[in-house]
Enzyme design. Sequence first.
Site, mmCIF file in Angstrom:
data_model
loop_
_atom_site.group_PDB
_atom_site.id
_atom_site.type_symbol
_atom_site.label_atom_id
_atom_site.label_comp_id
_atom_site.label_asym_id
_atom_site.label_seq_id
_atom_site.Cartn_x
_atom_site.Cartn_y
_atom_site.Cartn_z
ATOM 1 N N ARG A 75 33.565 49.736 44.115
ATOM 2 C CA ARG A 75 34.498 50.381 43.188
ATOM 3 C C ARG A 75 34.102 50.049 41.753
ATOM 4 O O ARG A 75 34.013 48.880 41.401
ATOM 5 C CB ARG A 75 35.921 49.894 43.496
ATOM 6 C CG ARG A 75 36.960 50.736 42.825
ATOM 7 C CD ARG A 75 38.321 50.337 43.306
ATOM 8 N NE ARG A 75 38.734 49.040 42.764
ATOM 9 C CZ ARG A 75 40.000 48.687 42.636
ATOM 10 N NH1 ARG A 75 40.962 49.487 43.038
ATOM 11 N NH2 ARG A 75 40.305 47.516 42.139
ATOM 12 N N THR A 99 36.259 52.783 35.974
ATOM 13 C CA THR A 99 36.871 54.066 36.372
ATOM 14 C C THR A 99 37.713 53.926 37.639
ATOM 15 O O THR A 99 38.500 54.812 37.963
ATOM 16 C CB THR A 99 35.787 55.117 36.661
ATOM 17 O OG1 THR A 99 34.999 54.641 37.775
ATOM 18 C CG2 THR A 99 34.874 55.332 35.465
ATOM 19 N N ASP A 121 40.604 39.440 45.414
ATOM 20 C CA ASP A 121 39.458 40.282 45.767
ATOM 21 C C ASP A 121 38.927 39.817 47.123
ATOM 22 O O ASP A 121 38.337 38.740 47.236
ATOM 23 C CB ASP A 121 38.373 40.159 44.681
ATOM 24 C CG ASP A 121 37.207 41.107 44.932
ATOM 25 O OD1 ASP A 121 36.703 41.148 46.082
ATOM 26 O OD2 ASP A 121 36.799 41.809 43.989
ATOM 27 N N ASP A 131 35.128 38.857 47.417
ATOM 28 C CA ASP A 131 34.806 37.585 46.765
ATOM 29 C C ASP A 131 35.356 36.402 47.551
ATOM 30 O O ASP A 131 34.699 35.361 47.675
ATOM 31 C CB ASP A 131 35.380 37.569 45.338
ATOM 32 C CG ASP A 131 34.550 38.424 44.399
ATOM 33 O OD1 ASP A 131 33.386 38.737 44.726
ATOM 34 O OD2 ASP A 131 35.063 38.798 43.325
#
Length: 215
Positions: free
Chosen positions: A110, A114, A206, A209
Amino acid sequence: MRDAHSEFPNLHLFDHPLIQHKMTALRDRETSFRAFRAVMAQLAGLMVYEVTRSFPAVSVEVQTPLEKTTGLSIKASITVVPVLRAGLGMAEGVLEIMPEARVGHLGLLRDERTLLPVHYLSKLPRNLSAGPVILVDPMLATGGSAASASGMLRAAGARDIRMICIVAAPEGVRHMLEEHPDVPIYAAALDRGLDERGFIVPGLGDAGDRLFGTL
Ligand code: PRP
């Protein structure tokens, strides 16, 4: 497992205490990446049990050490498709339960600015129409990645797509309902929404991560 969500007919939420217990461990920021990886795999394994409930099983004859009897066997060719990277953490748990499944990989990243998915890898088995395809990605945020992945699976021939995610945002579920209403989503939690960076809140951070220690 609850029935389809009242606002989102494409969403099925798990209310099983064991699933919720593990979900809480994933949310906890003190959970180490080793524990996070183990719990995510376990959670995916528990969820796939419910997702596969409607898979067609045929009657087969089996010889026990004592006599012949009949049993049930799933004949369809099942494909598990993790969205890289974070989906790998779930695929591991799904494959523990269904080691005979084929595995396809979709690489989507991703864009942080944006929030749109950038596609960098597709490696899918042939003949995806031969059976159900289970798309796995722990996070359904804007839904851009899941919608893009579903589109690619569809274009590659998949007819029966089901998605398992750990945590979903209403924005992502709505996006999927609009673009792929025939893809049921199974999730452990439907969270409040997205923050200004597009992170699910309260969420679990995340997932990629935390799984791979790249924080
Ligand atoms: C995360 C997550 C999904 C996607 C969800 O991946 O694993 O693939 O973002 O966001 P969306 O619903 O708004 O598309 P990320 O891009 O962080 O890649 P990574 O797993 O490689 O870290």
